[in-house]
Design a protein around this motif. Structure first.
Motif, PDB file in Angstrom:
ATOM      1  N   LYS A 176       0.847  -1.179   0.000  1.00  0.00           N
ATOM      2  CA  LYS A 176       0.000   0.000   0.000  1.00  0.00           C
ATOM      3  C   LYS A 176       0.888   1.236   0.000  1.00  0.00           C
ATOM      4  O   LYS A 176       2.072   1.171   0.325  1.00  0.00           O
ATOM      5  N   GLN A 177       0.297   2.370  -0.327  1.00  0.00           N
ATOM      6  CA  GLN A 177       1.075   3.600  -0.428  1.00  0.00           C
ATOM      7  C   GLN A 177       1.786   3.927   0.883  1.00  0.00           C
ATOM      8  O   GLN A 177       2.935   4.356   0.890  1.00  0.00           O
ATOM      9  N   GLN A 178       1.115   3.678   2.026  1.00  0.00           N
ATOM     10  CA  GLN A 178       1.711   4.039   3.310  1.00  0.00           C
ATOM     11  C   GLN A 178       2.823   3.082   3.725  1.00  0.00           C
ATOM     12  O   GLN A 178       3.525   3.329   4.713  1.00  0.00           O
ATOM     13  N   ASP A 179       3.005   1.970   2.984  1.00  0.00           N
ATOM     14  CA  ASP A 179       4.037   1.005   3.332  1.00  0.00           C
ATOM     15  C   ASP A 179       5.335   1.214   2.552  1.00  0.00           C
ATOM     16  O   ASP A 179       6.336   0.570   2.839  1.00  0.00           O
ATOM     17  N   ILE A 180       5.321   2.095   1.562  1.00  0.00           N
ATOM     18  CA  ILE A 180       6.508   2.326   0.742  1.00  0.00           C
ATOM     19  C   ILE A 180       7.453   3.274   1.470  1.00  0.00           C
ATOM     20  O   ILE A 180       7.037   4.332   1.938  1.00  0.00           O
ATOM     21  N   PHE A 181       8.700   2.893   1.568  1.00  0.00           N
ATOM     22  CA  PHE A 181       9.709   3.730   2.225  1.00  0.00           C
ATOM     23  C   PHE A 181      10.418   4.540   1.146  1.00  0.00           C
ATOM     24  O   PHE A 181      11.133   3.985   0.308  1.00  0.00           O
ATOM     25  N   VAL A 182      10.196   5.850   1.147  1.00  0.00           N
ATOM     26  CA  VAL A 182      10.727   6.719   0.093  1.00  0.00           C
ATOM     27  C   VAL A 182      12.212   6.965   0.327  1.00  0.00           C
ATOM     28  O   VAL A 182      12.615   7.482   1.374  1.00  0.00           O
ATOM     29  N   THR A 183      13.049   6.576  -0.636  1.00  0.00           N
ATOM     30  CA  THR A 183      14.480   6.835  -0.533  1.00  0.00           C
ATOM     31  C   THR A 183      15.130   6.748  -1.904  1.00  0.00           C
ATOM     32  O   THR A 183      14.704   5.965  -2.750  1.00  0.00           O
ATOM     33  N   GLU A 184      16.141   7.571  -2.116  1.00  0.00           N
ATOM     34  CA  GLU A 184      17.013   7.459  -3.285  1.00  0.00           C
ATOM     35  C   GLU A 184      18.469   7.382  -2.848  1.00  0.00           C
ATOM     36  O   GLU A 184      19.368   7.347  -3.677  1.00  0.00           O
ATOM     37  N   ASP A 185      18.694   7.391  -1.536  1.00  0.00           N
ATOM     38  CA  ASP A 185      20.042   7.290  -0.994  1.00  0.00           C
ATOM     39  C   ASP A 185      20.556   5.867  -1.188  1.00  0.00           C
ATOM     40  O   ASP A 185      19.866   4.890  -0.864  1.00  0.00           O
ATOM     41  N   VAL A 186      21.778   5.729  -1.708  1.00  0.00           N
ATOM     42  CA  VAL A 186      22.314   4.411  -2.050  1.00  0.00           C
ATOM     43  C   VAL A 186      22.390   3.507  -0.827  1.00  0.00           C
ATOM     44  O   VAL A 186      21.949   2.350  -0.861  1.00  0.00           O
ATOM     45  N   GLU A 187      22.951   4.006   0.270  1.00  0.00           N
ATOM     46  CA  GLU A 187      23.104   3.169   1.462  1.00  0.00           C
ATOM     47  C   GLU A 187      21.750   2.769   2.045  1.00  0.00           C
ATOM     48  O   GLU A 187      21.581   1.638   2.518  1.00  0.00           O
ATOM     49  N   THR A 188      20.784   3.677   2.002  1.00  0.00           N
ATOM     50  CA  THR A 188      19.461   3.343   2.531  1.00  0.00           C
ATOM     51  C   THR A 188      18.768   2.321   1.643  1.00  0.00           C
ATOM     52  O   THR A 188      18.067   1.423   2.130  1.00  0.00           O
ATOM     53  N   ARG A 189      18.972   2.411   0.335  1.00  0.00           N
ATOM     54  CA  ARG A 189      18.397   1.416  -0.575  1.00  0.00           C
ATOM     55  C   ARG A 189      19.010   0.042  -0.329  1.00  0.00           C
ATOM     56  O   ARG A 189      18.324  -0.986  -0.370  1.00  0.00           O
ATOM     57  N   ARG A 190      20.306   0.010  -0.046  1.00  0.00           N
ATOM     58  CA  ARG A 190      20.930  -1.263   0.309  1.00  0.00           C
ATOM     59  C   ARG A 190      20.352  -1.796   1.617  1.00  0.00           C
ATOM     60  O   ARG A 190      20.134  -3.007   1.770  1.00  0.00           O
TER      61      ARG A 190
END
Length: 454
Positions: free
Chosen positions: A134-148
């Motif tokens: 769901k939309q509220q479950d998506i963790f917004v990030t474009e930071d490389v370390e956070t994506r890892r």
């Protein structure tokens, strides 16, 4: 183990020819392509192995490839390596930095490791499919370390292991907890959250474990607790270090036995709940002070996720700001205003002590204050951005303040210097007047608690 393809980036002709022969012998069914170092369109797949010839542009190539794919399998090769440069590139996340020629057994290690990482990345991707969230479950990030970090989280999410999320207030600990639930096998069942700091001590026990009719004054009917409501789902215990010690003992028993005793009840109720706990405090320090039970800490600390503050993942500031504007656009049925260049600089320069929550409130305020279709710096109501991010003056945002420790000031100086030199630790050490070894040791000390541990 085979790979989809192998890429050779920026190699001299002679060196590439020899490596091609060697790779062709080990991977006869795998395509090998040549990529000029100045090509910016190339994006590597998860199941590709990329060899990069070390030149002055290697760090920028590595950054660009990781920006597109944080799980890229990159190896830097050279015929004239330097230890400090190797350390800098390894710190960026490459598999290895190695002198040529390469023995076959080393190449086979790279191939096996790439295949293994690709399989893990595929598994994580399956758990993270947007259709499941769901939309509220998506963790917004474009930071490389956070994506890892999210990829590692997705790998442990399907298990039943308890998860402990540590981070400052406003970093998104509840959002990350919802992300864990959405990536788990319990995603179709309840996600129940309770803030242990917001509920009075006398009420918290009944809220957690439920009560029978007549268990206490005002209990006019039986009521299930949060554990029962979260049966076969996930229960988030937010700010668990604020839970009274006597309730911690009862919580430990629930986790060990898989059953709850309602207040006033005559028999236990069986439950199947995945527990996620969060804290903005140093939980180890709380254990040492006797404020938190050590046995409960060990029970919860199966998987620990350290969520970095927003100031340490500056690549997320702009994506989050745009995300919040889009949400307010839907809320008010009004097109989202655009961010001007000075506004973006203002946002990325601010230290955000309140983290993503402060940024959300700032964008809400700016959305309401913007008179046209653009947001200007004056709509943010933030302190003026410093003219020089590398400067440290008494009038700037980095002015020394009473109560700030020398260690914190030192860390801030090191972090800003690294930003100034775009992550080049050798140059940063020279500017700081310390050895590269000293700088490495300090950075390792800062980062020791930021990784996912299971």
């Amino acid at each position: 183990m085979s790979l989809s393809n192998v890429a050779l980036v920026g190699f001299p002709q002679h060196e590439e020819a020899e490596l091609r022969v060697q790779l062709g012998r080990l991977l006869p069914q795998t395509a090998i392509e040549s990529i000029p170092s100045q090509t910016h369109e190339y994006v590597c797949d998860n199941d590709a192995l990329v060899f990069i010839w070390d030149t002055v542009t290697s760090p920028s190539i590595v950054r660009r490839l990781f920006d597109h794919n944080p799980q890229a399998n990159l190896v830097i090769l050279t015929n004239n390596g330097q230890a400090d440069r190797a350390a800098d590139l390894m710190h960026m996340g490459i598999i290895d930095y190695r002198l040529i020629p390469l023995p076959d057994d080393i190449l086979e290690i790279y191939i096996r490791k790439s295949g293994h990482q690709s399989a893990l990345a595929q598994q994580a991707s399956e758990q993270q499919r947007p259709a499941r969230m769901k939309q509220q479950d998506i963790f917004v990030t474009e930071d490389v370390e956070t994506r890892r970090l999210l990829d590692r989280v997705a790998l442990v999410a399907p298990s039943c292991a308890s998860v402990l999320v540590i981070g400052e207030s406003g970093t998104g600990k509840e959002r990350l907890s919802r992300y864990v639930h959405a990536c788990s096998n319990r995603r179709d069942n309840n996600f129940i959250a309770i803030n242990c700091a917001a509920i009075p001590e006398g009420v918290l026990e009944a809220e957690l474990f439920g009560h029978e009719k007549g268990a206490f004054t005002g209990a006019t009917s039986a009521r299930p607790g949060k554990f029962e409501l979260a049966h076969e789902g996930t229960l988030l215990l937010d700010e668990i270090t604020e839970m009274p010690v006597h309730l911690q003992a009862k919580l430990l028993r629930v986790l060990q036995e898989g059953e709850v005793d309602r207040l006033g009840g005559s028999k236990p109720v069986k439950i199947d709940v995945r527990v996620i706990a969060t804290s903005n405090r140093d939980i180890v320090h709380a254990v040492q002070n006797g404020d938190f039970r050590q046995d409960l800490y060990y029970r919860l600390n199966v998987v620990t996720i350290q969520l970095p503050p927003l100031r340490e993942r500056k690549g997320d500031i702009l994506p989050l700001a745009i995300h919040f504007l889009g949400r307010f656009s839907t809320m008010y049925s009004k097109p989202a205003p655009k961010l001007t260049g000075p506004t973006v600089h203002h946002l990325t320069s601010h230290p955000w002590p309140g983290n993503a929550r402060e940024l959300e409130n700032c964008m809400h305020r700016a959305f309401l204050m913007a008179e046209g279709d653009t947001i200007h710096p004056e709509h943010l109501f933030l302190d003026p951005a410093p003219a020089n991010m590398g400067a440290n003056t008494e009038s700037g945002e980095d002015a020394m303040q009473a109560g700030v420790t020398i260690r914190d000031m030192e860390r801030t100086l090191i972090e800003k210097t690294l930003v100034h030199v775009q992550g080049n630790r050798t140059e940063a050490a020279q500017l700081l007047g310390i050895s590269i070894r000293t700088l490495r040791n300090k950075l390792q000390g800062y980062e020791s608690g930021m990784s996912l541990a299971g």
